[in-house]
Structure formats: structure tokens, C-alpha cells
Design a protein around this motif. Structure first.
Motif, PDB file in Angstrom:
ATOM      1  N   THR A   9       0.833  -1.193   0.000  1.00 18.55           N
ATOM      2  CA  THR A   9       0.000   0.000   0.000  1.00 18.55           C
ATOM      3  C   THR A   9       0.873   1.251   0.000  1.00 18.55           C
ATOM      4  O   THR A   9       2.084   1.197   0.289  1.00 18.55           O
ATOM      5  N   THR A  10       0.261   2.378  -0.265  1.00 13.44           N
ATOM      6  CA  THR A  10       1.004   3.639  -0.267  1.00 13.44           C
ATOM      7  C   THR A  10       1.472   4.014   1.134  1.00 13.44           C
ATOM      8  O   THR A  10       2.464   4.705   1.304  1.00 13.44           O
ATOM      9  N   ARG A  11       0.760   3.518   2.166  1.00  8.15           N
ATOM     10  CA  ARG A  11       1.158   3.852   3.537  1.00  8.15           C
ATOM     11  C   ARG A  11       2.532   3.278   3.863  1.00  8.15           C
ATOM     12  O   ARG A  11       3.355   3.934   4.516  1.00  8.15           O
ATOM     13  N   ILE A  12       2.779   2.049   3.421  1.00 10.05           N
ATOM     14  CA  ILE A  12       4.099   1.447   3.674  1.00 10.05           C
ATOM     15  C   ILE A  12       5.191   2.248   2.981  1.00 10.05           C
ATOM     16  O   ILE A  12       6.262   2.503   3.546  1.00 10.05           O
ATOM     17  N   LEU A  13       4.917   2.673   1.762  1.00  4.93           N
ATOM     18  CA  LEU A  13       5.910   3.450   1.019  1.00  4.93           C
ATOM     19  C   LEU A  13       6.173   4.807   1.678  1.00  4.93           C
ATOM     20  O   LEU A  13       7.323   5.241   1.824  1.00  4.93           O
ATOM     21  N   LYS A  14       5.117   5.472   2.124  1.00 11.49           N
ATOM     22  CA  LYS A  14       5.271   6.775   2.768  1.00 11.49           C
ATOM     23  C   LYS A  14       6.027   6.652   4.093  1.00 11.49           C
ATOM     24  O   LYS A  14       6.863   7.501   4.425  1.00 11.49           O
ATOM     25  N   THR A  15       5.735   5.622   4.863  1.00 17.89           N
ATOM     26  CA  THR A  15       6.418   5.420   6.146  1.00 17.89           C
ATOM     27  C   THR A  15       7.900   5.157   5.933  1.00 17.89           C
ATOM     28  O   THR A  15       8.761   5.703   6.648  1.00 17.89           O
ATOM     29  N   ALA A  16       8.225   4.323   4.934  1.00 17.29           N
ATOM     30  CA  ALA A  16       9.630   4.037   4.643  1.00 17.29           C
ATOM     31  C   ALA A  16      10.360   5.295   4.171  1.00 17.29           C
ATOM     32  O   ALA A  16      11.507   5.563   4.567  1.00 17.29           O
ATOM     33  N   TRP A  17       9.708   6.109   3.349  1.00 16.10           N
ATOM     34  CA  TRP A  17      10.349   7.339   2.846  1.00 16.10           C
ATOM     35  C   TRP A  17      10.541   8.355   3.963  1.00 16.10           C
ATOM     36  O   TRP A  17      11.521   9.091   4.006  1.00 16.10           O
TER      37      TRP A  17
END
Length: 349
Positions: A9-17
Motif C-alpha cells: 500500500t502507499t502507507r508502507i511506502l510513505k512510512t519508509a520514505w
């Protein structure tokens, strides 16, 4: 493209960034890494559960438990039912913490006890089960299994032929199977207080006449006798004597291979004694190990099914229940075995 490729999901990507600081090392996940964890299982809770389990009275199984360290409780119990009983049993004045969740109760029991519930043994052959689990059986194992299957079929065909002979003999030949039922406990019933009481074991040795489809139940409790070869011989002698008076000249018995009860010199000596005294022919054949299901099992099934909704307090009530357990046809013949007429190591009435 990145999200679709990794199926995230986009949430995982945003958290990692968000955690990325320009280097290739990502900050370590801090979830659960603290010292203020809530203690779920306290010493008082564990003690209360252990005391509750010890309050139950273990039951004696029909099968040997000498080689096992398990604590066997009545088969109608379960962890879920024990937890409900525990909630009623719990004393807030004695214990400061209660296992309010079934999961807590289960974890404590599994950690502190080797617990088992006494459920009647399933008629499943060990040799057949082991062979079927082998993916690459050797030729020797295949030959042994084929011989095992042949022995099973031979024994069943011989039993069927003996049964047919008894039906056609006009009362001159009796073909019967015999076995002990599982231990019947007193008190018995779905009453909470019964689970904590000391159990009195009652025994039912059933001899089933396959020709006439009649069952004789020899019943006694552990204060009268045990359930070994002497008791088997005594009941069989009583059975033979009763049929000799009706004009029977030949007996063909079938049973399992239990050495302590059926396949021993004591039972053989009884046959020699009875054959000489009554001038009859006696043959005893054994079913193949693991495939000892027989017509007598239906008697035990009827008795156990009838007893499920009832409360039983004394051995006499077990005898009454067995006597009237059968709804159709001739009722089972129940004989109360006592130690008042003990003759040559026999228990007869």
C-alpha cells in the motif's frame, strides 16, 4: 509501478520514505521494544488455575496408563468447559487475580500439566495407519502388510461362518464374542460437582451370543474384583454352565488378543475344566490385532449412549441402566457379580 510490483500500500511506502535520512540504513522498528509491558499471567492467577485443575479427580481408563504420565480427566470435559467451571469455582478472597480469558486458562494448563481427556479408543489399526503413512514402503513391509490384511479377512470370514453354524444348529452350537466395556465411573453425569468427586470404577464384561443376538452383562465394581483373567474365567464359566443346562454341546468364542484378560493359561485352564466337567467342545479364536470390532460393541454403544443425559450415583444404577438400555427386542441380561460365592478363584453368583 513500485507499489504494484511489491503489492504494497502507499502507507508502507510513505512510512519508509519518512524514515529515510539519506543513507541506506533504515531506522529499526521500535514496536514492542519497551519495558512497560502489561503482565498478563500473574503468580496468583497461575496458582488459582493449577489448584482448580488439581481439584478434578482423574479417571481410570479401560486401557493401561502405567507407561504414561498424563493426567486423564473425564471425556465429557474440555478446556473450554473447565474454564467455565473455573469461573464459578474461583474464590476472590483466596486469589488476587483470575484467568478471565479462556486463552489464559489454556496457556497455564498447557505449561504446567500433561493433561488428557479419557475418550474411548478409536477402532483404528496401528499397523494399517503406519503403513499408509509410508511413502516408499519396502517390499518386506508390503508383504507383511498384505499378510496382515489376509489375516483380517480370514478371521472375519471364520467368525461369519461360526455365526451361521450357530444359527443353523438349533441350539446345539453357541458362537459368542466377549470383551470388557470401558470403565464406568460413579458418580456419572453432567453435574459440575461430579467432576471433583473421587470416582468408583465399575466394570461390565459382556458376552454376546451372535446366534440368538442375546447379550449377558456381568457387572461389578472395583471393591468386588479386578478385571483380569480370573474374572474373565469366572464369567465364562457361568455363561457356559447356563447354556449347558439348555442343551448346548459346543461353544465357539471370539475375542481380542489382550494377554492379561483373554489370551493366557488361566482362561485356557478354565476351558479344559469346563470341557471335562460338562462334556462339551470349546473353541476360542482371536480376531486380528487392530481389527477386533465385533457385534458385542453395539451393546457398549447402547449403554454409553443411554447414560449420556442421566445422572448415575451408584453401581446399582449402572446395572439398571444396562438392563433397560435397549428399546427394542429382548433386553440385556445383567448379572450382578459378587464375592460371596468365591469358588476356586472364581466370582460367581
Amino acid at each position: 509501478m513500485f507499489i504494484n510490483t511489491l503489492a504494497v500500500t502507499t502507507r508502507i511506502l510513505k512510512t519508509a520514505w519518512k524514515k529515510y535520512d539519506g543513507s541506506t540504513i533504515i531506522e529499526e522498528d521500535q514496536r514492542g521494544r519497551h519495558d512497560n509491558h502489561k503482565t498478563i499471567l500473574t503468580d496468583s492467577m497461575i496458582q488459582s488455575v493449577c489448584d482448580h485443575v488439581r481439584a478434578f479427580t482423574p479417571v481410570e481408563s479401560h486401557y493401561t496408563r502405567k507407561s504414561s504420565q498424563k493426567l486423564y480427566l473425564p471425556g465429557e470435559l474440555s478446556i473450554a468447559k473447565m474454564h467455565k467451571l473455573y469461573l464459578e469455582w474461583f474464590d476472590a478472597d483466596k486469589y488476587t487475580c483470575k484467568a478471565s480469558k479462556e486463552r489464559q486458562y489454556r496457556d497455564i494448563v498447557n505449561s504446567n500439566f500433561n493433561l488428557g481427556f479419557h475418550i474411548p479408543k478409536k477402532d483404528q489399526c496401528d499397523e494399517c495407519h503406519i503403513f499408509r503413512q509410508k511413502k516408499n514402503a519396502t517390499e518386506q513391509e508390503k508383504v507383511a502388510f498384505e499378510q496382515h490384511e489376509r489375516n483380517k479377512k480370514i478371521a472375519r470370514n471364520m467368525k461369519s461362518q461360526d455365526k451361521k453354524t450357530a444359527v443353523e444348529s438349533n441350539g446345539k452350537v453357541v458362537t459368542a464374542v466377549f470383551d470388557f466395556q470401558k470403565v464406568l465411573s460413579c458418580p456419572h453425569g453432567d453435574i459440575n460437582v461430579f467432576y471433583y468427586k473421587r470416582k468408583l470404577s465399575c466394570f461390565n464384561f459382556t458376552v454376546f451370543d451372535m446366534g440368538k443376538k442375546k447379550a449377558v452383562c456381568y457387572m461389578w465394581d472395583e471393591t468386588v474384583a479386578k478385571r483380569g483373567a480370573n474374572e474373565v474365567s469366572s464369567c465364562l464359566l457361568n455363561f457356559i454352565q447356563a447354556y449347558v443346562e439348555e442343551g448346548v454341546k459346543e461353544f465357539r468364542f471370539w475375542s481380542d488378543n489382550c494377554a492379561g484378560q483373554n489370551r493366557n493359561r488361566i482362561v485356557y485352564s478354565l476351558y479344559v475344566f469346563a470341557a471335562k466337567k460338562f462334556n462339551v467342545s470349546i473353541t476360542h479364536r482371536f480376531l486380528q490385532k487392530g481389527h477386533t470390532q465385533n457385534e458385542g460393541d453395539s451393546v457398549h454403544s447402547v449403554i454409553e449412549r443411554t447414560s449420556q443425559p442421566k445422572a448415575i450415583y451408584t453401581p446399582d444404577e449402572w446395572r439398571l441402566l444396562a438392563r433397560w438400555a435397549k428399546n427394542e427386542g429382548e433386553p440385556y441380561s445383567v448379572r450382578n457379580v459378587t464375592n460371596n460365592d468365591r469358588i476356586k478363584r472364581t466370582y460367581l453368583k
